[in-house]
Design an enzyme around this catalytic site. Structure first.
Site, PDB file in Angstrom:
ATOM      1  CE1 TYR A  54      -4.318  -1.600   4.926  1.00 55.07           C
ATOM      2  CE2 TYR A  54      -3.453  -0.192   4.829  1.00 55.07           C
ATOM      3  CZ  TYR A  54      -3.661  -1.237   4.071  1.00 55.07           C
ATOM      4  OH  TYR A  54      -4.610  -1.479   2.931  1.00 55.07           O
ATOM      5  CB  SER A  85      -0.709   0.371   1.078  1.00 56.24           C
ATOM      6  OG  SER A  85      -1.591   1.050   1.169  1.00 56.24           O
TER       7      SER A  85
END
Ligand code: BGC
Length: 286
Positions: A184, A171
């Protein structure tokens, strides 16, 4: 809300209807978390490029079957495999099933991931461990199984120049800190270093390990960020290219990283983010 290209009457960014250039013909792929969002688009893109695909899922088998149907319409052999990627026994069983059905594995895309968001001071051990189990340990387990199969088999020259390809789903938050999403962002930062360290270790075996770092892609995981006009406009302040990404943008990147076109590329992260990592806040300041 309509997709960006529909709203603006632009050419559809999706892959052309199959058959396309079948540069992955004869290759066998596993995509985890393939019954939703980015995983689904990657599975379909690999199938369109000629690979046979194992569609991994953990819940909603009926959706996995729909993705399998779409992928098989591209002429691919397709299987589905239920496995919670945080569980070693289930990951091993998924690889065994794929080898049994397809004979081998050439491409692995550890993609399954979740967000379990909350303010840091209220983040529980359960929120941390559950996310890390899926996002980081899950990718570790899939990478390890893949490497063992690739090493044992080696290069098959008429299939690919490489003995195997791994494409980790990272990401932009492997480099952009993200308040309210500490677990995350930490998992994605971990994926980045895990990917590079594995790549360094296995390169002499002609195994290529790379990552894709998607920015804001229109999927269920970030529905809140694009489903209203206000949210979409706020999101666009973070995207210099001024459109949200579509899952197919990631599918195309995955096909390239899986193909021999990228044969000299290993240990790298490909940012597919419309410029989100270009510090858009500095467009006018600094
Ligand atoms: C997250 C999305 C987010 C995007 C950009 C992704 O990794 O899963 O929720 O929209 O990064 O911030």
């Amino acid at each position: 809300m309509k997709a960006f290209y529909e709203e603006n009457n632009l050419p559809h960014p999706h892959l052309p209807a199959c058959p396309v250039n079948r540069q992955l013909k004869g290759q066998k792929a596993i995509v985890t978390g393939a019954n939703s969002g980015i995983g689904e688009a990657v599975a379909i893109a690999l199938a369109k490029a000629g690979a046979d695909v194992c569609i991994n899922y953990v819940t909603r088998p009926e959706v996995a079957d729909e993705v399998a149907q779409k992928a098989s319409e591209c002429g691919a052999k397709v299987i589905t495999a239920q496995a919670d990627v945080s569980r070693e026994d289930e990951v091993k069983a998924m690889f065994e099933k794929t080898v049994k059905e397809f004979g081998t594995v050439d491409i692995v895309v550890p993609n399954a991931g979740v967000q379990i968001d909350g303010p840091f001071s209220e983040m529980t051990v359960e929120m941390w461990d559950k996310l890390m189990g899926i996002n980081l340990r899950g990718q570790f387990l899939c990478c390890r199984e893949a490497v063992n199969i690739f090493k044992k088999r080696g290069v098959v020259p008429n299939v690919s120049c490489a003995a195997g390809k791994i494409i980790c789903m990272s990401s932009v938050h492997d480099v952009i800190p993200w308040a309210g999403h500490v677990n995350y962002a930490s998992s994605k930062g971990g994926i980045s270093m895990m990917m590079k360290s594995i790549a360094q270790e296995v390169a002499p075996h002609r195994i290529r390990v790379n990552a894709i770092a998607p920015g804001a892609i229109r999927t269920p995981i970030n529905h809140e960020a694009w489903s209203t006009r206000e949210a979409y406009d706020a999101l666009m302040k973070l995207v210099p290219y001024k459109r949200i990404g579509e899952p197919e943008d990631i599918g195309r990147a995955a096909v390239w990283l899986a193909s021999d076109d990228s044969d000299y590329v290993t240990g790298t992260t490909l940012y597919v983010d419309g410029g989100m990592t270009l510090y858009p806040g500095f467009e006018t300041g600094g």
